[in-house]
Each structure stands twice: as structure tokens, then as C-alpha cells.
Design a protein around this motif. Sequence first.
Motif, mmCIF file in Angstrom:
data_model
loop_
_atom_site.group_PDB
_atom_site.id
_atom_site.type_symbol
_atom_site.label_atom_id
_atom_site.label_comp_id
_atom_site.label_asym_id
_atom_site.label_seq_id
_atom_site.Cartn_x
_atom_site.Cartn_y
_atom_site.Cartn_z
ATOM 1 N N ILE A 100 0.835 -1.210 0.000
ATOM 2 C CA ILE A 100 0.000 0.000 0.000
ATOM 3 C C ILE A 100 0.864 1.252 0.000
ATOM 4 O O ILE A 100 0.838 2.025 -0.957
ATOM 5 C CB ILE A 100 -0.973 0.016 1.207
ATOM 6 C CG1 ILE A 100 -1.779 -1.292 1.285
ATOM 7 C CG2 ILE A 100 -1.894 1.240 1.143
ATOM 8 C CD1 ILE A 100 -2.807 -1.506 0.194
ATOM 9 N N CYS A 101 1.634 1.466 1.045
ATOM 10 C CA CYS A 101 2.457 2.677 1.079
ATOM 11 C C CYS A 101 3.519 2.592 2.173
ATOM 12 O O CYS A 101 3.250 2.107 3.266
ATOM 13 C CB CYS A 101 1.581 3.899 1.336
ATOM 14 S SG CYS A 101 2.509 5.445 1.282
ATOM 15 N N ASN A 102 4.700 3.084 1.846
ATOM 16 C CA ASN A 102 5.755 3.100 2.859
ATOM 17 C C ASN A 102 6.260 4.519 3.144
ATOM 18 O O ASN A 102 7.409 4.730 3.494
ATOM 19 C CB ASN A 102 6.915 2.182 2.450
ATOM 20 C CG ASN A 102 7.623 2.697 1.204
ATOM 21 O OD1 ASN A 102 7.188 3.689 0.610
ATOM 22 N ND2 ASN A 102 8.696 2.044 0.795
ATOM 23 N N CYS A 103 5.387 5.506 2.956
ATOM 24 C CA CYS A 103 5.813 6.879 3.241
ATOM 25 C C CYS A 103 5.985 7.048 4.752
ATOM 26 O O CYS A 103 5.525 6.210 5.536
ATOM 27 C CB CYS A 103 4.808 7.883 2.683
ATOM 28 S SG CYS A 103 3.336 8.125 3.681
ATOM 29 N N SER A 104 6.615 8.121 5.154
ATOM 30 C CA SER A 104 6.922 8.290 6.580
ATOM 31 C C SER A 104 5.642 8.415 7.411
ATOM 32 O O SER A 104 5.603 7.998 8.564
ATOM 33 C CB SER A 104 7.818 9.512 6.778
ATOM 34 O OG SER A 104 7.135 10.663 6.354
ATOM 35 N N VAL A 105 4.581 8.950 6.803
ATOM 36 C CA VAL A 105 3.318 9.092 7.540
ATOM 37 C C VAL A 105 2.708 7.711 7.782
ATOM 38 O O VAL A 105 2.279 7.383 8.888
ATOM 39 C CB VAL A 105 2.340 10.000 6.751
ATOM 40 C CG1 VAL A 105 1.004 10.108 7.456
ATOM 41 C CG2 VAL A 105 2.959 11.382 6.559
ATOM 42 N N CYS A 106 2.693 6.886 6.749
ATOM 43 C CA CYS A 106 2.136 5.535 6.905
ATOM 44 C C CYS A 106 2.990 4.707 7.858
ATOM 45 O O CYS A 106 2.468 3.893 8.616
ATOM 46 C CB CYS A 106 2.035 4.842 5.557
ATOM 47 S SG CYS A 106 0.705 5.526 4.543
ATOM 48 N N LYS A 107 4.297 4.907 7.824
ATOM 49 C CA LYS A 107 5.160 4.132 8.730
ATOM 50 C C LYS A 107 4.907 4.497 10.183
ATOM 51 O O LYS A 107 5.091 3.686 11.079
ATOM 52 C CB LYS A 107 6.628 4.333 8.359
ATOM 53 C CG LYS A 107 6.995 3.553 7.126
ATOM 54 C CD LYS A 107 8.469 3.234 7.070
ATOM 55 C CE LYS A 107 8.688 1.932 6.318
ATOM 56 N NZ LYS A 107 10.088 1.740 5.933
ATOM 57 N N TYR A 122 -1.370 14.370 4.597
ATOM 58 C CA TYR A 122 0.087 14.256 4.744
ATOM 59 C C TYR A 122 0.634 13.073 3.940
ATOM 60 O O TYR A 122 1.671 13.176 3.280
ATOM 61 C CB TYR A 122 0.473 14.140 6.224
ATOM 62 C CG TYR A 122 0.283 15.430 7.007
ATOM 63 C CD1 TYR A 122 -0.044 16.623 6.364
ATOM 64 C CD2 TYR A 122 0.444 15.464 8.390
ATOM 65 C CE1 TYR A 122 -0.220 17.798 7.079
ATOM 66 C CE2 TYR A 122 0.270 16.649 9.115
ATOM 67 C CZ TYR A 122 -0.069 17.803 8.446
ATOM 68 O OH TYR A 122 -0.235 18.969 9.155
ATOM 69 N N HIS A 123 -0.102 11.977 4.013
ATOM 70 C CA HIS A 123 0.295 10.797 3.223
ATOM 71 C C HIS A 123 0.294 11.161 1.727
ATOM 72 O O HIS A 123 1.218 10.831 0.987
ATOM 73 C CB HIS A 123 -0.662 9.641 3.535
ATOM 74 C CG HIS A 123 -0.910 8.706 2.402
ATOM 75 N ND1 HIS A 123 -0.013 7.720 2.039
ATOM 76 C CD2 HIS A 123 -1.954 8.603 1.531
ATOM 77 C CE1 HIS A 123 -0.506 7.053 0.997
ATOM 78 N NE2 HIS A 123 -1.675 7.567 0.669
ATOM 79 N N TYR A 124 -0.744 11.886 1.310
ATOM 80 C CA TYR A 124 -0.859 12.301 -0.091
ATOM 81 C C TYR A 124 0.309 13.203 -0.502
ATOM 82 O O TYR A 124 0.925 13.015 -1.561
ATOM 83 C CB TYR A 124 -2.187 13.030 -0.276
ATOM 84 C CG TYR A 124 -2.421 13.665 -1.629
ATOM 85 C CD1 TYR A 124 -2.758 12.901 -2.728
ATOM 86 C CD2 TYR A 124 -2.335 15.051 -1.787
ATOM 87 C CE1 TYR A 124 -3.003 13.487 -3.964
ATOM 88 C CE2 TYR A 124 -2.574 15.644 -3.016
ATOM 89 C CZ TYR A 124 -2.907 14.866 -4.101
ATOM 90 O OH TYR A 124 -3.143 15.454 -5.321
ATOM 91 N N GLU A 156 3.277 13.421 0.836
ATOM 92 C CA GLU A 156 4.506 12.604 0.791
ATOM 93 C C GLU A 156 4.599 11.861 -0.545
ATOM 94 O O GLU A 156 5.641 11.842 -1.197
ATOM 95 C CB GLU A 156 4.496 11.548 1.910
ATOM 96 C CG GLU A 156 4.586 12.093 3.320
ATOM 97 C CD GLU A 156 6.015 12.408 3.740
ATOM 98 O OE1 GLU A 156 6.957 12.035 3.010
ATOM 99 O OE2 GLU A 156 6.173 13.055 4.794
ATOM 100 N N GLU A 157 3.478 11.259 -0.935
ATOM 101 C CA GLU A 157 3.479 10.451 -2.151
ATOM 102 C C GLU A 157 3.625 11.320 -3.401
ATOM 103 O O GLU A 157 4.322 10.956 -4.343
ATOM 104 C CB GLU A 157 2.202 9.611 -2.230
ATOM 105 C CG GLU A 157 2.249 8.399 -1.304
ATOM 106 C CD GLU A 157 3.475 7.526 -1.559
ATOM 107 O OE1 GLU A 157 3.652 7.057 -2.694
ATOM 108 O OE2 GLU A 157 4.254 7.335 -0.614
ATOM 109 N N LYS A 158 2.960 12.457 -3.411
ATOM 110 C CA LYS A 158 3.066 13.354 -4.571
ATOM 111 C C LYS A 158 4.510 13.808 -4.753
ATOM 112 O O LYS A 158 5.031 13.851 -5.863
ATOM 113 C CB LYS A 158 2.161 14.578 -4.388
ATOM 114 C CG LYS A 158 0.719 14.321 -4.713
ATOM 115 C CD LYS A 158 0.499 14.228 -6.221
ATOM 116 C CE LYS A 158 -0.463 13.099 -6.543
ATOM 117 N NZ LYS A 158 -0.680 12.898 -7.977
HETATM 118 ZN ZN LIG Z 1 1.640 6.811 2.909
#
Ligand SMILES: [Zn+2]
Length: 443
Positions: A330-337, A389-391, A393-395
Motif C-alpha cells: 500500500i504505502c511506505n511513506c513516513s506518515v504511513c510508517k 500528509y500521506h498524499y 509525501e506520495e506526490k
Molecule cells: Zn503513505
Amino acid sequence: MHKHWLRYGTAAEQKHMIKYKDKYDGIVINASMLAHTAKSISRFIHSEVNNKPYFIDPMTHAFQHDLAKIKNDKNEIKSSIEKLIEEYGSPIKEKIEKGQPVKIDDFNTDNLANFTLSVLGFQYKHIFASLDDELKEYVEYIGNYKKPEFLIAPYFYMTKLNSSQWLPLNEKLINKSLEHKDEYNRDIYAQLVIDKSFLVNEDLMSKVIEKYSNVDGLIYWVDDFDETTASKEELSAILKFVKDYKMKNPSKTIISLYGGYFSQLLLKYDLSGVVHGLEYGEMRGVVPVGGGIPRSKFYLPALRKRINGSVIAPIVFHEVNNSEEFYKKICNCSVCKKNIKQDVNTKNEVLKNFDEKYLLSRPIEINYKNGSSRATEFPLIESKIQCLYHYLEEKYKEFEKIEKIEITSLLSELINDRDNFEQYFSVDEIAYIDRWVHVLKDD
Ligand SMILES: [Zn+2]
């Protein structure tokens, strides 16, 4: 080169734009919002984001539509628009006071010149002229008055049907703006705002390229253009437009005012920049002018698209057994982590984490003008912020990646990512990725 622009939405979003200031290149502000909350925006632009370039969409199209589109529930002109009318003056002001939208015939040699100067002058000075005294002293001291990166000529919205009227006026407004370029010592851009019927008409689009090539750059916005539902024909028309414009004007800038991942991929074909909002600004209808309830959705990086909570939750449940899988699939951005805790080892716990951080909402009732009402869910502020924030990071990662990786690899990665999730969507819902790849690959 400033490629990644963020649209300023509301004062409440300032803190997010400051927090994420290292993850985008520049800021775009609507003239109506600026007129409405000038002091707040001026402070913001001179704050921690004062190293960011900005430009202002003059929003002159607001006055050519059915006036209901710029009125509030009480049938009065929206207060945000009202201030802008004062700034722009004649012929807009008289017309709106009479309850009439502006038309081509309302412009004559005199008022066209004055109107152009009002619109350019507003963009040029309204931000630094609105500084409060306290901050002014400081800004003066460090000599850092923030001026816009470039100015945009006044413009009106065009469709295939009305273009024979508005196109000549738009040209006049561009030419008049160029006459005043030296006074502002700023580049002058044109803004092309059209509907899809105009976009897919090759004659009109080549006319635009011919007529809009005397400016220093171009901003475009296609009414209500959703990249994930657009046809191949429409997507190809956008690609062709960007390429043709750059072929004729290799050193000039061309920016997409609302765009998602498809527009970002056009950066590989010489598009200069893409603007998006804080989560809900990848497309926009020309009317109503301003307003609309922002909906929180979770951006699924694999599909380059925001997905409703009710759809994403079962996907997470079926696909993910522990936090490691979440980061991988799904996602490994710092927010998701941070939000999906590292030591989570069951499906249920992952989903619980995910739900609590991103999807919480509360029921609300929306009352419509006609007296009817509808019960719906409104995301909790904290969930919205985490989705945002997740968005962001991903953008940021997407823009970085597009910069570094060649288009064929980007497209094959897109297909692979899609393949992992397509079983959860109907053929029609997921077909946009094939259309994007088809249009960009053939090229
Ligand atoms: Zn994320």
C-alpha cells in the motif's frame, strides 16, 4: 525549474503548506481568495514559505457566467467575489451591479486598457501591499517583498460554441497586457480556460497555439477534466497541445492548472509544471466559482488515485497481513510508517490502525436549497490531515521519480502496480490506466 505547484485553499491549510514546504516548488493563489483574505495570505507568503515562488490566477472568468454561479444561498454575490469586483472595476462592476454577466460588447478601447491594468496591478502588488504594519517593517528591513513569479493576462472561458466571440477578446487582453510588461518587470502569461469540446477541436487548438505564442508562458485549465474518466481522444488532445506549444515555443513555460498523475507524466513531454490542491484539487469545474465540500479519500499510490474509504478498507483487509506487507503493497511513506505501527502482525490490527488513522468520520446532514436533505459521512479533521500528509509525501515522491526515470519505465511500473489491484475494481473504473499508457506509449 518549478515543476510542482500547490494550490492555496484556505487559511486553515497554511500550516500544512508550511509543514510540507520542502516537498513542493511553488504556490498558486486564486484572486478571489486573495481579495477576500488578503492580510492572512500576505502574512503567509512572507512567512516560512517566503522562498517559494507564487502566482495568482486572476479568475476573470468568474464574471461571464450565469450570476447564480457567484451567488450565495441568500442570492447575494459571494463576499469573496465582491471584493474582487471592487478591485477590477469597470466594466465588471457596473454589469454585476445591474445583475448582468459581462459580455464581449461591454469592452471598449478605454475600459479594456483600464481593466487589464487593474487585473495585472492586483496580481503584482496585492500581496505585498496587504502586509500589516508590524510585518512590513521587518520585510522592508530584510528587503524581501514577495512579488509574483509572473503575471497572467485577464482571460475568459471558451467553449467551441462561444469561441468566435471570446477568443478575439482574449487575444486583445493578452496584447494589451504585453504592452504593459515593462511597467511590472514581470513575464506575462496567458491562461487558457476551455471546455472539452474546445480541447478536442484541432482547428481551435492550433489557433490558440498561433495566437497565444506571443506571451512568455501559458497556463491551461480544461473545465471539469477528470484524467481518470477522460477519453483517449481528450488525453491525446492534451498531449498534442503541450507538444505543439513547446515545439513552437521551446524556451517558454506551460503549466497545467489542475492535474493528477497523467499531467505529471506530461512533464516527460516538456510540460513545465503541474498544479494540484491539498488533496482535492486534481480537477475543477469552471463553475461554481469557489466553494464545494472537500472530501477526504485515501490516495492509493499504486493506482495514482484517491479511493473512497468504503472501497480502500476491504482492499487493505484482503491484501495485507501485517505492517511489512502494508509498507510493501500500500504505502511506505513516513506518515504511513508512523500510522501503521511496525509490530502489527494480524490483518485485523492493520485494518484497525488504518481505519483509526485515515478513515474516521462522523455522520452529518446536508440541507439543499430545494428543502431536501441527505445524510452522509464527514471525515474527522484528524483523519483528513493524515490522508493529506500521506498524499503530500506520495506526490513529492512521484515528482522526484518522474524527474529521474525514463517514461517507458514509468509506464511499465504503472501497469505492474495496476495489476496488483485491478481485481477490486470494475473494468470501467480501472481502464484509465490503459488509456494513459496507450496515449503516452504511442507517442
Ligand atoms: Zn503513505
